[in-house]
Design a protein around this motif. Structure first.
Motif, PDB file in Angstrom:
ATOM      1  N   GLN A 158       1.253  -2.508   6.292  1.00  0.00           N
ATOM      2  CA  GLN A 158       1.120  -1.099   6.671  1.00  0.00           C
ATOM      3  C   GLN A 158       1.687  -0.182   5.595  1.00  0.00           C
ATOM      4  N   ASN A 159       2.823  -0.580   5.052  1.00  0.00           N
ATOM      5  CA  ASN A 159       3.385   0.180   3.934  1.00  0.00           C
ATOM      6  C   ASN A 159       2.366   0.271   2.797  1.00  0.00           C
ATOM      7  N   ALA A 160       1.721  -0.856   2.530  1.00  0.00           N
ATOM      8  CA  ALA A 160       0.734  -0.915   1.449  1.00  0.00           C
ATOM      9  C   ALA A 160      -0.448   0.010   1.727  1.00  0.00           C
ATOM     10  N   VAL A 161      -0.918  -0.001   2.965  1.00  0.00           N
ATOM     11  CA  VAL A 161      -2.038   0.873   3.325  1.00  0.00           C
ATOM     12  C   VAL A 161      -1.675   2.325   3.040  1.00  0.00           C
TER      13      VAL A 161
ATOM     14  N   GLN B 249      -0.538   5.971  20.423  1.00  0.00           N
ATOM     15  CA  GLN B 249      -1.966   5.963  20.076  1.00  0.00           C
ATOM     16  C   GLN B 249      -2.223   6.811  18.829  1.00  0.00           C
ATOM     17  N   LEU B 250      -1.615   7.986  18.794  1.00  0.00           N
ATOM     18  CA  LEU B 250      -1.815   8.881  17.648  1.00  0.00           C
ATOM     19  C   LEU B 250      -1.420   8.189  16.352  1.00  0.00           C
ATOM     20  N   GLN B 251      -0.297   7.473  16.392  1.00  0.00           N
ATOM     21  CA  GLN B 251       0.183   6.802  15.184  1.00  0.00           C
ATOM     22  C   GLN B 251      -0.756   5.674  14.781  1.00  0.00           C
ATOM     23  N   GLY B 252      -1.184   4.907  15.765  1.00  0.00           N
ATOM     24  CA  GLY B 252      -2.123   3.829  15.470  1.00  0.00           C
ATOM     25  C   GLY B 252      -3.424   4.349  14.890  1.00  0.00           C
ATOM     26  N   ILE B 253      -3.907   5.429  15.470  1.00  0.00           N
ATOM     27  CA  ILE B 253      -5.154   6.038  14.990  1.00  0.00           C
ATOM     28  C   ILE B 253      -5.021   6.467  13.531  1.00  0.00           C
ATOM     29  N   ARG B 254      -3.889   7.071  13.209  1.00  0.00           N
ATOM     30  CA  ARG B 254      -3.656   7.526  11.833  1.00  0.00           C
ATOM     31  C   ARG B 254      -3.685   6.376  10.838  1.00  0.00           C
ATOM     32  N   VAL B 255      -3.048   5.275  11.197  1.00  0.00           N
ATOM     33  CA  VAL B 255      -2.997   4.119  10.286  1.00  0.00           C
ATOM     34  C   VAL B 255      -4.401   3.570  10.052  1.00  0.00           C
ATOM     35  N   LEU B 256      -5.134   3.339  11.144  1.00  0.00           N
ATOM     36  CA  LEU B 256      -6.491   2.795  11.002  1.00  0.00           C
ATOM     37  C   LEU B 256      -7.391   3.791  10.273  1.00  0.00           C
ATOM     38  N   GLY B 257      -7.126   5.081  10.488  1.00  0.00           N
ATOM     39  CA  GLY B 257      -7.889   6.101   9.779  1.00  0.00           C
ATOM     40  C   GLY B 257      -7.667   6.025   8.284  1.00  0.00           C
ATOM     41  N   LYS B 258      -6.403   5.893   7.886  1.00  0.00           N
ATOM     42  CA  LYS B 258      -6.094   5.805   6.459  1.00  0.00           C
ATOM     43  C   LYS B 258      -6.680   4.539   5.846  1.00  0.00           C
TER      44      LYS B 258
END
Lengths: 196, 196
Positions: B105-108, A162-171
């Motif tokens: 994801q890499n791109a993001v 979850q933490l990793q997913g949150i970070r990606v969507l956050g970025k």
DNA sequence: ATCATTCTTGACTGATCGTTTAGATATGGC
DNA sequence: GCCATATCTAAACGATCAGTCAAGAATGAT
């Protein structure tokens, strides 16, 4: 003896970390670092070795001092599901502030393939996160607050994801998506609780 | 008229995409591309514009042709929770094969901060994913297979977040963590089903 | 066959990359 | 104050970067 260094090494390390955090390894040039740190080119090499070594040291510093920063809530003895939920909520909220994402995650995606030691450092954090969550969940179960058929280490792994997913969507600036996803996550955590 | 181009543009675009996918934008030089594509430096510029434009076109191509590749299971009319679970299971399994992670994801993480159009393209995919999941879940609910108190668009957002988390852990080689997390996710999906 | 047009080629641009060198400068023990 | 030692500074290293140019080769309509 000889002349002593006239700048604070750790202070400069933090500045370097900030720059790598924002721009990544490849897009951060030595000239950028020289400018941002305010020390001479050679002093930088003299103090930190080459670019790779400096990057790795920044990553280590990040892992030890920044990555699990909001974890005070989790580490105290009586932490339970409520604290986990609060931790995740704060983590979601944090994404609106930290525009540059997570240095560790950036490192995984940019450099884990061509630098084994970077990968290992990052795996060390994943392990640390999972261990912390597992500990809290085991304590919960011991106190009878967590359903007995739940596997703490599995839920811990789930939370790391979850933490990793949150970070990606956050970025990606997907804050609405984040809020919706968190509502579901909150609901799930509720179902683990014996008290409800 | 004049001489015609003696290579297949799309074929070369795919080769470029592969390289950017593996190495990222910054670490892929024009010389690398020239070597990998097997066309001349100038031809590359003539066909694709500069490096930024080529990267963006690769990203678009990825989004349209690669990103949602395993989605056939989800798009047929009677898709339900079982198909969602199967899709996620295959997505988890895929991580052991695709070592380079997800191009989007890499791109993001690498370019969304300094290239607005890259960010927008990626958000387009998030939107598409959420829409697809929402549709399936709404259909489920209409057929009475999904609990009525569940909000399809929220669960859809949650699932998008899972995909991103899975990708990160996959790139980090955290396969055991992935499997444990997936077990929990599987359990959660089970609780949504009215039939159980 | 001719010719305008477009593609291909390889050398080339100035800029910037990470890294190193030599000499000037400052320090601490004597 | 003096010397040994370490740091600092500015300049420079060769390599590579993204992007361009001029000239030759191939094409298709006439």
């Amino acid at each position: 003896m000889a002349r002593s260094c006239n700048f604070d090494r750790q202070e400069k390390l933090i500045l370097a970390m900030e720059l790598f955090w924002q721009k990544g390894f490849a897009e951060t040039s030595i000239s950028d670092l020289v400018g941002h740190l305010g020390i001479n080119r050679f002093s930088l090499y003299n103090s930190f070795g080459d670019k790779q070594k400096l990057y790795r040291e920044c990553l280590s510093f990040y892992l030890d001092n920044y990555s699990f920063g909001a974890s005070d809530t989790l580490l105290h003895e009586k932490a339970g599901l409520v604290e986990i939920e609060a931790y995740l909520a704060r983590f979601v909220a944090l994404q609106r502030e930290q525009k540059y994402g997570c240095f560790m995650q950036n490192a995984v995606l940019e450099k884990s393939l061509d630098d084994e030691s970077v990968l290992q450092e990052c795996q060390r954090l994943f392990c640390r996160l999972q261990t912390s969550f597992t500990q809290v969940l085991q304590d919960c179960q011991a106190r009878g607050e967590l359903l007995v058929n739940v596997q703490p280490h599995q839920v811990a792994a789930f939370l790391v994801l979850q933490l990793q997913g949150i970070r990606v969507l956050g970025k990606a600036g997907e804050y609405e998506l984040l809020d919706n996803a968190f509502a579901v996550l909150q609901g799930y955590l509720g179902t683990l609780n014996t008290k409800v």
